[in-house]
Motif scaffolding. Sequence first.
Motif, short mmCIF file in Angstrom:
data_model
loop_
_atom_site.label_atom_id
_atom_site.label_comp_id
_atom_site.label_asym_id
_atom_site.label_seq_id
_atom_site.Cartn_x
_atom_site.Cartn_y
_atom_site.Cartn_z
N ILE A 50 0.81 -1.23 0.00
CA ILE A 50 0.00 0.00 0.00
C ILE A 50 0.83 1.26 0.00
O ILE A 50 0.31 2.37 -0.14
CB ILE A 50 -0.98 0.03 1.20
N ILE A 51 2.15 1.09 0.13
CA ILE A 51 3.01 2.26 0.37
C ILE A 51 2.93 3.29 -0.75
O ILE A 51 3.11 4.48 -0.53
CB ILE A 51 4.45 1.79 0.65
N GLN A 52 2.64 2.83 -1.97
CA GLN A 52 2.59 3.85 -3.01
C GLN A 52 1.28 4.65 -2.97
O GLN A 52 1.15 5.66 -3.64
CB GLN A 52 2.87 3.25 -4.38
N HIS A 53 0.33 4.21 -2.15
CA HIS A 53 -0.93 4.96 -2.02
C HIS A 53 -0.96 5.78 -0.73
O HIS A 53 -1.47 6.89 -0.70
CB HIS A 53 -2.11 4.00 -2.04
N THR A 54 -0.47 5.18 0.34
CA THR A 54 -0.48 5.91 1.61
C THR A 54 0.59 5.36 2.54
O THR A 54 0.93 4.17 2.48
CB THR A 54 -1.84 5.83 2.31
N ARG A 55 1.12 6.23 3.40
CA ARG A 55 2.07 5.77 4.41
C ARG A 55 1.48 5.90 5.81
O ARG A 55 2.18 5.70 6.79
CB ARG A 55 3.33 6.61 4.34
N ASP A 56 0.21 6.28 5.88
CA ASP A 56 -0.44 6.39 7.19
C ASP A 56 -1.13 5.07 7.48
O ASP A 56 -2.06 4.69 6.74
CB ASP A 56 -1.44 7.55 7.19
N VAL A 57 -0.68 4.39 8.50
CA VAL A 57 -1.20 3.04 8.75
C VAL A 57 -1.70 2.89 10.18
O VAL A 57 -1.29 3.60 11.09
CB VAL A 57 -0.12 1.96 8.47
N ILE A 58 -2.59 1.92 10.31
CA ILE A 58 -3.10 1.55 11.63
C ILE A 58 -2.75 0.07 11.83
O ILE A 58 -2.98 -0.74 10.94
CB ILE A 58 -4.64 1.72 11.70
N TYR A 59 -2.16 -0.23 12.97
CA TYR A 59 -1.83 -1.62 13.27
C TYR A 59 -2.96 -2.19 14.12
O TYR A 59 -3.21 -1.70 15.22
CB TYR A 59 -0.52 -1.72 14.05
N LEU A 60 -3.61 -3.22 13.60
CA LEU A 60 -4.66 -3.87 14.39
C LEU A 60 -4.01 -4.81 15.40
O LEU A 60 -3.05 -5.49 15.07
CB LEU A 60 -5.57 -4.71 13.50
N GLU A 61 -4.53 -4.85 16.60
CA GLU A 61 -4.04 -5.81 17.60
C GLU A 61 -4.84 -7.09 17.47
O GLU A 61 -5.90 -7.12 16.84
CB GLU A 61 -4.22 -5.25 19.02
N ASP A 62 -4.32 -8.13 18.10
CA ASP A 62 -5.00 -9.41 18.05
C ASP A 62 -6.45 -9.32 18.49
O ASP A 62 -6.74 -8.74 19.53
CB ASP A 62 -4.29 -10.39 18.99
N GLY A 63 -7.33 -9.88 17.70
CA GLY A 63 -8.74 -9.94 18.06
C GLY A 63 -9.51 -8.71 17.62
O GLY A 63 -10.73 -8.68 17.69
N GLU A 64 -8.81 -7.67 17.17
CA GLU A 64 -9.52 -6.46 16.77
C GLU A 64 -10.09 -6.59 15.37
O GLU A 64 -9.62 -7.39 14.55
CB GLU A 64 -8.60 -5.25 16.85
N LYS B 294 -7.94 4.18 17.23
CA LYS B 294 -6.60 3.62 17.06
C LYS B 294 -5.65 4.72 16.61
O LYS B 294 -6.04 5.65 15.90
CB LYS B 294 -6.62 2.54 15.98
N LYS B 295 -4.40 4.55 17.00
CA LYS B 295 -3.37 5.52 16.63
C LYS B 295 -3.00 5.32 15.15
O LYS B 295 -2.92 4.18 14.68
CB LYS B 295 -2.15 5.25 17.52
N VAL B 296 -2.77 6.40 14.44
CA VAL B 296 -2.31 6.29 13.06
C VAL B 296 -0.79 6.51 13.08
O VAL B 296 -0.30 7.50 13.61
CB VAL B 296 -2.99 7.34 12.15
N SER B 297 -0.04 5.55 12.51
CA SER B 297 1.42 5.68 12.47
C SER B 297 1.86 6.02 11.06
O SER B 297 1.18 5.67 10.09
CB SER B 297 2.10 4.37 12.87
N HIS B 298 3.01 6.67 10.98
CA HIS B 298 3.52 7.05 9.66
C HIS B 298 4.73 6.17 9.33
O HIS B 298 5.66 6.07 10.11
CB HIS B 298 3.91 8.53 9.67
N VAL B 299 4.68 5.53 8.16
CA VAL B 299 5.79 4.66 7.76
C VAL B 299 6.78 5.50 6.97
O VAL B 299 6.40 6.20 6.04
CB VAL B 299 5.24 3.53 6.85
N ASP B 300 8.07 5.39 7.31
CA ASP B 300 9.01 6.26 6.59
C ASP B 300 9.80 5.53 5.50
O ASP B 300 10.77 6.06 4.98
CB ASP B 300 9.93 7.00 7.56
#
Length: 614
Positions: free
Chosen positions: A202-216, A237-243
């Motif tokens: 997905i990196i070529q579309h967006t670098r803002d990601v959400i990590y789902l935890e187990d069971g979510e 959920k927190k949005v993280s930025h992938v660099d």
Amino acid sequence: MCGIVGYVGREQAAPILLEGLSRLEYRGYDSAGVAVCSAGEGRLEVAKAKGRLKILSDMLHGGADISGTTGIGHTRWATHGAPSDVNSHPQVSRSGRIAVVHNGIIENYAELKAFLKEQGIPFASETDTEVVAQLIEYFLETDKVGLLEAVGRVLRRIEGAYALGIVSADVPGQIIAVRKDSPLILGQGQDFHMLASDVTAIIQHTRDVIYLEDGELAVLTTEGIQCYSQLMVPIEKKVSHVDWEIDAAEKGGYEHFMFKEIMEQPDALRRAISPRIAEGQVVLEDFHLDEAYLKSLEKIYIVACGSSYHVGMVEKYIFERLLRIPVEVALASEFRYMEPIVTQRTLVVVISQSGETLDSMAALREAKRLGAKVLSVVNVVGSSIARESDQVLYTWAGPEIAVATTKGYSTQLAVLDLLALYLGRLLGTVSQETYDQGVAALEALPEQMERVLERREDIQYYASQYFNHNSVFFIGRNLDYAMGLEGSLKLKEISYIHSEAYASGELKHGTISLIEEGTLVIALGTCGRLFDKAMSNVAEVRSRGADVLALTTESRQEDMAHAASGVITIPDAAEIALPSLGVVPLQLFAYYVALMRGCDIDKPRNLAKSVTVE
Ligand code: G6P
């Protein structure tokens, strides 16, 4: 292992899904498929094909043949049911109105399938995944609930590991995403949202990601992402930025990712090492394991799989020498079934490039359950292993795409070398001289590695001499033995040549019977204090007819040349840096041999980059 991608937005989904799947090809797969919903007509179209993604892509004219702006795609690595069109994902429900893609294994699928069959529901495939699609539809029909609730009911019944992407023709414009013990990330864009097994899709579309935890669970629409806890309570959920840069996940003019990644190693090492050394001292920022706890340690367990396990084998020698603490190295797949002796005074070090290897993850949880603290050495930021560890040290190697790891391996070594020196200083077990030499050796490593890479034509020459061999032995002692394990794995992974690594001293206890006229033995003799022993072992196999290609340091080249048929050298260095330098010619040897044998280097048969099933 299976790859998942999903898109919901305003663009046509199929071309985006196919492009995303092409970025997941490196994970290893045997078939591919997509399911796309078109909002206006409430239609769900599914297309899938056994074999390379190109077959599917050609079949759909690059996605032009299937319209709709919501969809899920999958590359499958067969577990339940052979690779075939029908076993490929997406799997659909009886009516064809629910489609599911899945990574992982539904362990109780047989029981659920039997139940559904009793209700008269026919099954089309042999997969465990079809059970999920059928069960969702069963709850929709019998319990008259909405899609989200039906999925919730399914989750309460299935056991095992799963990342799921679910779409329904009756709720177009929506994807439901779920994860438990299998990787899944969500991507947040402007007017679109995505899900994927890993960020490269997905990196070529967006670098803002959400990590789902187990069971979510999450519901993705064009407008947004709503996440839910295991109890179906809405959560923020927190949005993280992938660099990571997109170019880092592209070949950039190289023929193979593996070669590109071999060549990237000096830079990767600079990223891993430079920020961690200041004024001759190892500085580990954000290292928060308590000093009193570290001083109380009675044992270190290193747990990993594949090449990461081989890093553990090298580091056992280094840690024990520098720390004088017993270090045990365990295969993660064995760890949780061997009743490991782990206490609160054990530090468990989990090594994983991907941070998603299921066995390593399970070992981590077992270690924590037993009361140990877990320190992980991981490349993929935000991965499951990184998130669940008490302390993580990132390798900062950048995305690694080739199945056979190279820069992942060497940066793991570097980070653990730094850790060994850091702990040695903290515990007072390492002399000033050894510490200073170690730090200097690691600082010099990227530049020395560049010199090794410059001489790659020598390796290419030896590869041309030996690429026809059917069996190869790697021998060495101590660090050279541990390095040989990795050299041997690299060769068999990508060239399909049978190969074994032996501790030289062990050879005469059996394996030497396999040495005959012309057998290729790669003798590793970089470790100065054991050089004479290495020479004796070379003589031993040569006198039985072996062809010996030796690896040693520049200062020993002449001596070794008397004993071996060919000699490859690396610069002289402190012991701690030798495996990092020595592995490079072995990586190159495997690469050139595989090239000469016409193998599919970046996607070797049957292998997966990230093994997310047990
Ligand atoms: C797979 C890969 C190997 C890798 C191993 C462990 O088998 O093909 O190259 O070493 O998994 O992966 P990890 O991501 O945990 O280091």
